[in-house]
Design an enzyme around this catalytic site. Structure first.
Site, PDB file in Angstrom:
ATOM      1  N   SER A 111       0.830  -1.200   0.000  1.00  0.00           N
ATOM      2  CA  SER A 111       0.000   0.000   0.000  1.00  0.00           C
ATOM      3  C   SER A 111       0.874   1.264   0.000  1.00  0.00           C
ATOM      4  CB  SER A 111      -0.969  -0.020   1.182  1.00  0.00           C
ATOM      5  OG  SER A 111      -2.076   0.813   0.913  1.00  0.00           O
ATOM      6  N   LYS A 171     -23.289  16.405   7.995  1.00  0.00           N
ATOM      7  CA  LYS A 171     -22.345  16.995   8.938  1.00  0.00           C
ATOM      8  C   LYS A 171     -21.730  15.952   9.862  1.00  0.00           C
ATOM      9  CE  LYS A 171     -20.046  20.240  10.907  1.00  0.00           C
ATOM     10  NZ  LYS A 171     -18.865  20.756  10.200  1.00  0.00           N
TER      11      LYS A 171
END
Length: 345
Positions: free
Chosen positions: A151, A203
């Site tokens: 990765s 939010k």
């Protein structure tokens, strides 16, 4: 340290305490600036200057040097510095190494040894940016992947001139992961309700206390996909592959060294000494001196007394602070972050 050094340290510590007491009695005798200068000089004497110094690993011409750089551990910025770093991986120290190369005309090649499962998206990009600057200076970079370069570990390796790995190396895992935990089902069984007040439906996206909506999933997936696209572009450019071919092998799976070579992710099977020998031969650096950077420290800096004194002065983070910085860097179940990381959370 030897006995004489310990005696000197004890005397210096005594003078430091005495100075603090006398300044408290009569503070008019010295200014804050003078105190700071005195303390800085004493700290440098006790701990070292923390400036980068070169350690010779293999003899050769000092005007033609190969610098060994090591990335060992999770790529995360814990805020530790080179002087008192206890973690294997020190992000700020690594960045300082890469930036110093750009100002050092004696460095003619880089051997980057990578042993990492990856880590933060931002930190990986920081490393790749500095390495790109080094390549612009026509300084060759050879990578040696050790046990693991997956990765983010592969992300920072992709642009190298040549990549070596062993048959046993774990590499690949090209992709992005954002892990979180959702407790909404458990809360429902316990009769606990989410009482969040928010300005918009997204939010509190990723909240652990409510079930994710379809819109939540779509937004987070788009966010992860955007980071993934950048990863694909880095690999495609670094390995001179088409984006289409990169995507075929970038489904997050891992490869061993042999598989990585078959898929174009690495160039040669070999160990660090093989990568170094190839760099020396292929870039005409057989006579180059091999060096690595270390921080200028004293034995006192790594002693128990030295570490405790540094913590009291705020020069070294406590182990608790370092752990909190690591968690903050990689994200938490309630505040996940996108990662170039193999192994989940």
């Amino acid at each position: 340290m030897n006995r004489r050094r310990w005696v000197a340290v004890a005397i210096a510590a005594g003078l430091f305490l005495f100075s603090g007491i006398t300044q408290g009695i009569n503070p008019q005798k010295s200014t804050d600036e003078e105190n700071e200068t005195t303390l800085k000089g004493l700290n440098e004497w006790l701990y070292g200057s923390n400036q980068l110094e070169k350690t010779v690993l293999q003899a050769g011409r000092d005007d033609r040097q190969i610098l060994k750089v090591t990335v060992d551990g999770t790529i995360a910025d814990t805020g530790s510095g080179g002087l008192f770093a206890t973690d294997t991986y020190d992000h700020q120290f690594l960045l300082e190494e890469l930036r110093s190369v750009q100002e050092d005309e004696s460095i003619k090649g880089i051997l980057l040894e990578v042993n990492s499962p990856g880590g933060g998206v931002y930190e990986s990009a920081e490393i790749a940016k500095e390495m790109a600057k080094i390549k612009e200076l026509q300084i060759p970079i050879y990578v040696s992947m050790k046990q693991m370069a997956a990765s983010g570990g592969y992300y920072i390796s992709a642009a190298a001139d040549k990549i070596f790995a062993t048959d046993e190396t774990v590499t690949g895992s090209i992709g992005v992961i954002m892990s979180g935990t959702n407790y909404a089902g458990l809360f429902e069984k316990l009769g606990i309700e989410d009482a969040t007040v928010k300005s918009g439906p997204l939010k509190d996206i990723g909240s652990a206390s409510r079930k994710p909506t379809e819109q939540d999933t779509e937004v987070l997936q788009a966010y992860v996909d955007s980071a993934f696209n950048r990863f694909v572009n880095v690999v495609a450019k670094g390995r001179d592959m088409s984006e289409e071919n990169v995507r075929k092998i970038a489904d997050g799976r891992i490869y061993d060294g042999a598989q990585g070579k078959a898929n174009g992710l690495i160039d040669e099977i070999g160990f660090p000494e093989d990568a170094l020998a190839a760099l020396q031969k292929e870039k005409s650096l057989e006579d180059a001196q091999v060096v690595e950077y270390t921080a200028d420290t004293t034995g006192f800096a790594s002693s128990w007394l030295g570490l405790k004194l540094a913590e009291m002065q705020g020069l070294k983070q406590s182990e608790t602070s370092q752990m909190l910085r690591l968690v903050e860097s990689l994200g938490t179940p309630s505040s996940p972050k996108p990662l170039y990381y193999y192994g989940g959370e």
